[in-house]
Structure formats: structure tokens, C-alpha cells
Design an enzyme around this catalytic site. Sequence first.
Site, PDB file in Angstrom:
ATOM      1  N   ASN A 140      -3.287   1.571  15.611  1.00 33.61           N
ATOM      2  CA  ASN A 140      -3.836   1.201  16.925  1.00 33.61           C
ATOM      3  C   ASN A 140      -4.194   2.505  17.637  1.00 33.61           C
ATOM      4  OD1 ASN A 140      -1.510   2.113  18.624  1.00 33.61           O
ATOM      5  ND2 ASN A 140      -0.453   0.579  17.377  1.00 33.61           N
TER       6      ASN A 140
ATOM      7  N   GLY B 136       3.140  -4.561  11.101  1.00 37.15           N
ATOM      8  CA  GLY B 136       2.258  -4.697   9.942  1.00 37.15           C
ATOM      9  C   GLY B 136       2.276  -3.495   9.023  1.00 37.15           C
ATOM     10  N   VAL B 137       1.100  -3.141   8.517  1.00 39.39           N
ATOM     11  CA  VAL B 137       1.001  -2.049   7.551  1.00 39.39           C
ATOM     12  C   VAL B 137       1.348  -0.711   8.227  1.00 39.39           C
ATOM     13  CG1 VAL B 137      -1.493  -1.600   7.782  1.00 39.39           C
ATOM     14  CG2 VAL B 137      -0.389  -1.284   5.594  1.00 39.39           C
ATOM     15  N   ASP B 138       1.048  -0.604   9.499  1.00 41.77           N
ATOM     16  CA  ASP B 138       1.344   0.607  10.274  1.00 41.77           C
ATOM     17  C   ASP B 138       2.867   0.878  10.260  1.00 41.77           C
ATOM     18  OD1 ASP B 138       1.005   2.726  12.011  1.00 41.77           O
ATOM     19  OD2 ASP B 138       0.522   1.508  13.772  1.00 41.77           O
TER      20      ASP B 138
ATOM     21  N   SER C  84      -7.624  -5.089  10.492  1.00 40.53           N
ATOM     22  CA  SER C  84      -7.801  -6.103  11.558  1.00 40.53           C
ATOM     23  C   SER C  84      -7.490  -7.539  11.116  1.00 40.53           C
ATOM     24  CB  SER C  84      -9.209  -6.063  12.176  1.00 40.53           C
ATOM     25  OG  SER C  84      -9.407  -4.875  12.908  1.00 40.53           O
TER      26      SER C  84
ATOM     27  N   ILE D 283       0.823  -1.214   0.000  1.00 41.74           N
ATOM     28  CA  ILE D 283       0.000   0.000   0.000  1.00 41.74           C
ATOM     29  C   ILE D 283       0.861   1.270   0.000  1.00 41.74           C
ATOM     30  CG2 ILE D 283      -0.326   0.357   2.500  1.00 41.74           C
ATOM     31  CD1 ILE D 283      -3.363   0.704   1.863  1.00 41.74           C
TER      32      ILE D 283
END
Length: 176
Positions: A23, A31-33, A121, A10
Site C-alpha cells: 500500500n 495479505g501478501v504484504d 489488487s 510467493i
Amino acid sequence: MKVEVQLGDITSISVDAIVNAANPGLLGGGGVDGAIHRAGGPKILEECQRIREHRYPEGLPRGLAVTTTAGDLPATWVIHTAGPIFSRGEDRSAILASCYRESLKEAGRVGARTIAFPAISAGVYGWPVEDATDIAVQAVLHSPPDVQEKIQKVILVAFSPEVENAWKQALKNSKS
Ligand code: AR6
């Protein structure tokens, strides 16, 4: 509003806004964060810190969304939303649907016309992928008419072929 599925990372997609599966703390994670903060550079974190100080000192409630710069990313904005942690004992799907609705609302508010979502999620937070993508597609397709007018294109991003299939199946399910 067109809805498409795309396999890839992404952080490299050229859209107006990408959505971060964050979060409530908003200060980064895995992860994507983690990928978004790494690729986007420190400006994103600085804005997240300001949002924590001024708007959400207790953290961003799950199901809501906030917008920051996208820093060095090709996108213009990052829309951060905190998804629910999957639970077998409690149905949290309304919170997951809300992440998509609120992110689209944020996109409309800032003037984004194209937006890319990860499967919120469905990673660290443990939501079974078929179910997570079904909830997501329903929420996107049932977004209010004013949002559907403002947003031209929604890209559902898959980081793996498994998630790509789940997105495609969810879109098929929505038509039957
Ligand atoms: N591009 C697109 N999708 C990705 C990418 C990427 N670069 N990286 C991972 N995914 P997750 P969550 C997919 O775990 O479940 C973090 O620590 C991944 O394969 O990123 O909502 C946050 O700080 C999966 O399909 O988000 C929170 O603490 C989907 O993105 C927590 O994880 C979501 O996986 C949030 O967990």
C-alpha cells in the site's frame, strides 16, 4: 521472456525478485504484504522506512514501484508496488497495468532476470480476480522490448486454485 503460472506461496519462490502488493504507506499490512514482511524479516521494513523518509514522504503513488532487499527470503529483491483499490464507479485498470509495467521496469533496472508477481489488487483491494489477472497478463505481455530482453522469466503466482485458473485463463485469452 517466458511467462509461467505457479501455485504456492510467493515468499518461498527462488527468483531474483518478488513483487509485493503493498500500500502507499509501505510499512506493511495484511495479505501478501504481511507474509513478505514476516518471512523476510526486519531489513525490508527498515529500507521501506528509509524510502518513505527520503523519496516518498507522502507515500508511494499507486501504480509506481520501488525496490528493497528481500532480507531473509530466497529472492534477492522485493519490488513493492501499491495497486488501486477496486471501484465499480471508476475505471482504475490503467493504474493496475502500471503496477506490472513499473515493477518490470524496476526489475530490469536492478538487474533481475526472473520475477514473481502475486495477483495485485485481487485480495484485500477487492478487484474481481478474472479481470485483475486479464489486466495483469496484458500488461506483462505488452511490456516494452528492452524489458522483454532483460527479463527471462515471469512467474504469475496463485495462492489458491481459483487464482491459478484465472491466471491460466488470462494467458489463454491473450492468445485468442
Ligand atoms: N503468496 C502469493 N500470493 C498471496 C500470498 C502469498 N503468500 N498471500 C496472499 N496472496 P492481497 P491487494 C494473494 O490482499 O488486494 C495488504 O494489507 C491473495 O490471495 O495481498 O493488492 C497491503 O498492505 C490475492 O490473490 O493484496 C495493502 O493494504 C493476491 O495475493 C492491501 O493488502 C493479492 O492479495 C493490498 O491489497
